[in-house]
Design an enzyme around this catalytic site. Sequence first.
Site, PDB file in Angstrom:
ATOM      1  N   ARG A 276     -54.504 -17.976  39.935  1.00  0.00           N
ATOM      2  CA  ARG A 276     -54.236 -18.828  38.772  1.00  0.00           C
ATOM      3  C   ARG A 276     -55.530 -19.131  38.048  1.00  0.00           C
ATOM      4  O   ARG A 276     -56.601 -19.175  38.660  1.00  0.00           O
ATOM      5  CB  ARG A 276     -53.586 -20.135  39.185  1.00  0.00           C
ATOM      6  CG  ARG A 276     -54.430 -20.892  40.195  1.00  0.00           C
ATOM      7  CD  ARG A 276     -54.334 -22.375  40.088  1.00  0.00           C
ATOM      8  NE  ARG A 276     -54.800 -22.999  41.312  1.00  0.00           N
ATOM      9  CZ  ARG A 276     -55.464 -24.132  41.366  1.00  0.00           C
ATOM     10  NH1 ARG A 276     -55.761 -24.777  40.267  1.00  0.00           N
ATOM     11  NH2 ARG A 276     -55.862 -24.645  42.510  1.00  0.00           N
TER      12      ARG A 276
ATOM     13  N   GLU B 160     -54.795 -30.212  43.593  1.00  0.00           N
ATOM     14  CA  GLU B 160     -54.996 -29.080  42.663  1.00  0.00           C
ATOM     15  C   GLU B 160     -55.406 -29.556  41.271  1.00  0.00           C
ATOM     16  O   GLU B 160     -55.554 -28.747  40.366  1.00  0.00           O
ATOM     17  CB  GLU B 160     -53.732 -28.237  42.505  1.00  0.00           C
ATOM     18  CG  GLU B 160     -53.056 -27.796  43.773  1.00  0.00           C
ATOM     19  CD  GLU B 160     -54.011 -27.350  44.837  1.00  0.00           C
ATOM     20  OE1 GLU B 160     -54.833 -26.474  44.558  1.00  0.00           O
ATOM     21  OE2 GLU B 160     -53.960 -27.898  45.945  1.00  0.00           O
TER      22      GLU B 160
ATOM     23  N   TYR C  82     -45.156 -25.694  46.121  1.00  0.00           N
ATOM     24  CA  TYR C  82     -45.507 -24.515  45.337  1.00  0.00           C
ATOM     25  C   TYR C  82     -44.661 -23.342  45.798  1.00  0.00           C
ATOM     26  O   TYR C  82     -44.093 -23.366  46.896  1.00  0.00           O
ATOM     27  CB  TYR C  82     -47.003 -24.199  45.422  1.00  0.00           C
ATOM     28  CG  TYR C  82     -47.523 -23.875  46.804  1.00  0.00           C
ATOM     29  CD1 TYR C  82     -47.791 -24.882  47.729  1.00  0.00           C
ATOM     30  CD2 TYR C  82     -47.763 -22.556  47.184  1.00  0.00           C
ATOM     31  CE1 TYR C  82     -48.292 -24.582  48.988  1.00  0.00           C
ATOM     32  CE2 TYR C  82     -48.274 -22.250  48.439  1.00  0.00           C
ATOM     33  CZ  TYR C  82     -48.529 -23.265  49.333  1.00  0.00           C
ATOM     34  OH  TYR C  82     -49.020 -22.977  50.578  1.00  0.00           O
TER      35      TYR C  82
ATOM     36  N   CYS D  37     -50.628 -21.672  58.149  1.00  0.00           N
ATOM     37  CA  CYS D  37     -51.965 -21.180  57.796  1.00  0.00           C
ATOM     38  C   CYS D  37     -52.917 -22.367  57.889  1.00  0.00           C
ATOM     39  O   CYS D  37     -52.609 -23.460  57.391  1.00  0.00           O
ATOM     40  CB  CYS D  37     -51.933 -20.622  56.374  1.00  0.00           C
ATOM     41  SG  CYS D  37     -53.521 -19.966  55.847  1.00  0.00           S
TER      42      CYS D  37
ATOM     43  N   TRP E 281     -59.398 -23.571  48.872  1.00  0.00           N
ATOM     44  CA  TRP E 281     -58.446 -22.487  48.667  1.00  0.00           C
ATOM     45  C   TRP E 281     -59.090 -21.455  47.767  1.00  0.00           C
ATOM     46  O   TRP E 281     -59.150 -21.634  46.545  1.00  0.00           O
ATOM     47  CB  TRP E 281     -57.175 -23.033  48.025  1.00  0.00           C
ATOM     48  CG  TRP E 281     -56.358 -23.850  48.958  1.00  0.00           C
ATOM     49  CD1 TRP E 281     -55.659 -23.375  50.033  1.00  0.00           C
ATOM     50  CD2 TRP E 281     -56.105 -25.258  48.923  1.00  0.00           C
ATOM     51  NE1 TRP E 281     -54.988 -24.408  50.667  1.00  0.00           N
ATOM     52  CE2 TRP E 281     -55.239 -25.567  50.003  1.00  0.00           C
ATOM     53  CE3 TRP E 281     -56.520 -26.294  48.086  1.00  0.00           C
ATOM     54  CZ2 TRP E 281     -54.795 -26.844  50.267  1.00  0.00           C
ATOM     55  CZ3 TRP E 281     -56.072 -27.563  48.356  1.00  0.00           C
ATOM     56  CH2 TRP E 281     -55.222 -27.836  49.435  1.00  0.00           C
TER      57      TRP E 281
ATOM     58  N   LYS F 251     -57.850 -16.582  45.678  1.00  0.00           N
ATOM     59  CA  LYS F 251     -57.791 -16.020  44.315  1.00  0.00           C
ATOM     60  C   LYS F 251     -59.144 -15.489  43.849  1.00  0.00           C
ATOM     61  O   LYS F 251     -59.222 -14.719  42.915  1.00  0.00           O
ATOM     62  CB  LYS F 251     -57.267 -17.075  43.334  1.00  0.00           C
ATOM     63  CG  LYS F 251     -58.112 -18.333  43.288  1.00  0.00           C
ATOM     64  CD  LYS F 251     -57.505 -19.411  42.436  1.00  0.00           C
ATOM     65  CE  LYS F 251     -56.536 -20.316  43.142  1.00  0.00           C
ATOM     66  NZ  LYS F 251     -57.037 -21.095  44.304  1.00  0.00           N
TER      67      LYS F 251
HETATM   68  C1  BEZ Z   1     -54.132 -22.917  44.684  1.00  0.00           C
HETATM   69  O1  BEZ Z   1     -53.720 -22.305  43.714  1.00  0.00           O
HETATM   70  O2  BEZ Z   1     -55.316 -23.134  44.847  1.00  0.00           O
HETATM   71  C2  BEZ Z   1     -53.166 -23.420  45.678  1.00  0.00           C
HETATM   72  C3  BEZ Z   1     -51.821 -23.198  45.467  1.00  0.00           C
HETATM   73  C4  BEZ Z   1     -50.936 -23.680  46.390  1.00  0.00           C
HETATM   74  C5  BEZ Z   1     -51.370 -24.372  47.510  1.00  0.00           C
HETATM   75  C6  BEZ Z   1     -52.713 -24.599  47.702  1.00  0.00           C
HETATM   76  C7  BEZ Z   1     -53.612 -24.111  46.782  1.00  0.00           C
END
Ligand code: BEZ
Length: 399
Positions: free
Chosen positions: A56, A104, A262, A325, A359, A362
């Site tokens: 994202r 987030e 999410y 996780c 996190w 990505k």
């Molecule tokens: C993220 O996009 O960083 C994220 C999405 C869902 C859960 C945790 C982090």
Amino acid sequence: MLQNENHYDVIVIGGGAMGLATAYQLSKQKAKTLVLEQFTFKNQLGSSAGVSRQFRIPYPDTYMVQMALDSEPYWDELQTHTHKTLLDKVGTLWFGDPSVQSTEGNIAEAEKALQELNVPYESLTAEEIEKRFHFKNLPKEYTGLFQPDGASIDFRATIQTLYELCLKSEYVTLQEQSPAIEIKEIGDLFQVTTPNGVSIGKKIVLTPGPYMNSATHLLGFHVEATYWNMSSAYFKKTDPSIQYPTWFVFQNPIKENGNQFYGFPEVEWDHPEYIRVAPDFVINPLDNPNERTLIPNEQELAYTSQWVKDHMEGLDPTPYFTSTCLVALSTIPNKELLIDFAPSYVPNHKNIVIYATGWAAKFTPYLGKILADLALYGKTDFDITPFKLGQDYFKKFKK
Ligand code: BEZ
């Protein structure tokens, strides 16, 4: 190229996604690299567990938006090495109570950051979100944004691709079942001992995910963190025609029953015909990664199931498959990823690079480049100031 077989330019400790991405980038610079993995490569015991992740661009801080944008060419490059689609571009839908500040971020702040960097997105009302994206019964005051470059990441294929690149590189040695049990500074070099032998490295990169302190303690410092054993569930589609984007909902917690959830689209590489929806909260954060179990928290799953039932179309709200996780999260406010050198009281600290917490899936291929550059050159083109720990944050640990 170093002559002695067990001498390396860089020793990477932690062979998950970040460690492999770092080793791949080091191999591109012809740096002789050893990756030490305490379990087996591609294991399910750390932060690289599970199959899908979200790519994202929306973030409340422009430097994070910029990092996501800068990651894109690195994903494109990695994509050239596999026939599997690594990023399935279904878009990012962020929605919910516009006043909520979550782990987030916040929707309005993200809109501002996207505008500042000219990233395209659409603002949405609750009614539009329901009509276009198959959610239901949303409170009228909810708002949202849709950013079309968001994607569902095939994380298993990402790790497999990086693993294969490392495996076939003449510069990379992969050693599994090899936890570091001692790190000694010998002059300018490091001697790293595992149950499988002793290796010498000029530089060290630490990427052990939630197990970071098992490595930092060998060097005499400790990184403060809290640990989330995150649950995930898969729900069967009852209407095959419905497809979701990647999405995230921001809500105010009602008692302790969670606020953020999410989810993902249906993908053929992760339980086809099911959709993954997960809580982005834990009821019991852990102080120590060793306290985790591989069993998802029943209550977190029940809240998720209820949310699916109340707000999602075309799904049977029974969780069919589940997973967990483990992630380490920084306890410093607004400091998600920690990227830095070791604290100055550690000998050769500038030759020890650490990535910890947050996190970051990505950013995987780009973070590999950042960590490789920090190890080889002591600097990187991306400004890591917002990710630096600050020396006060590292606690000394008696070896
Ligand atoms: C993220 O996009 O960083 C994220 C999405 C869902 C859960 C945790 C982090």
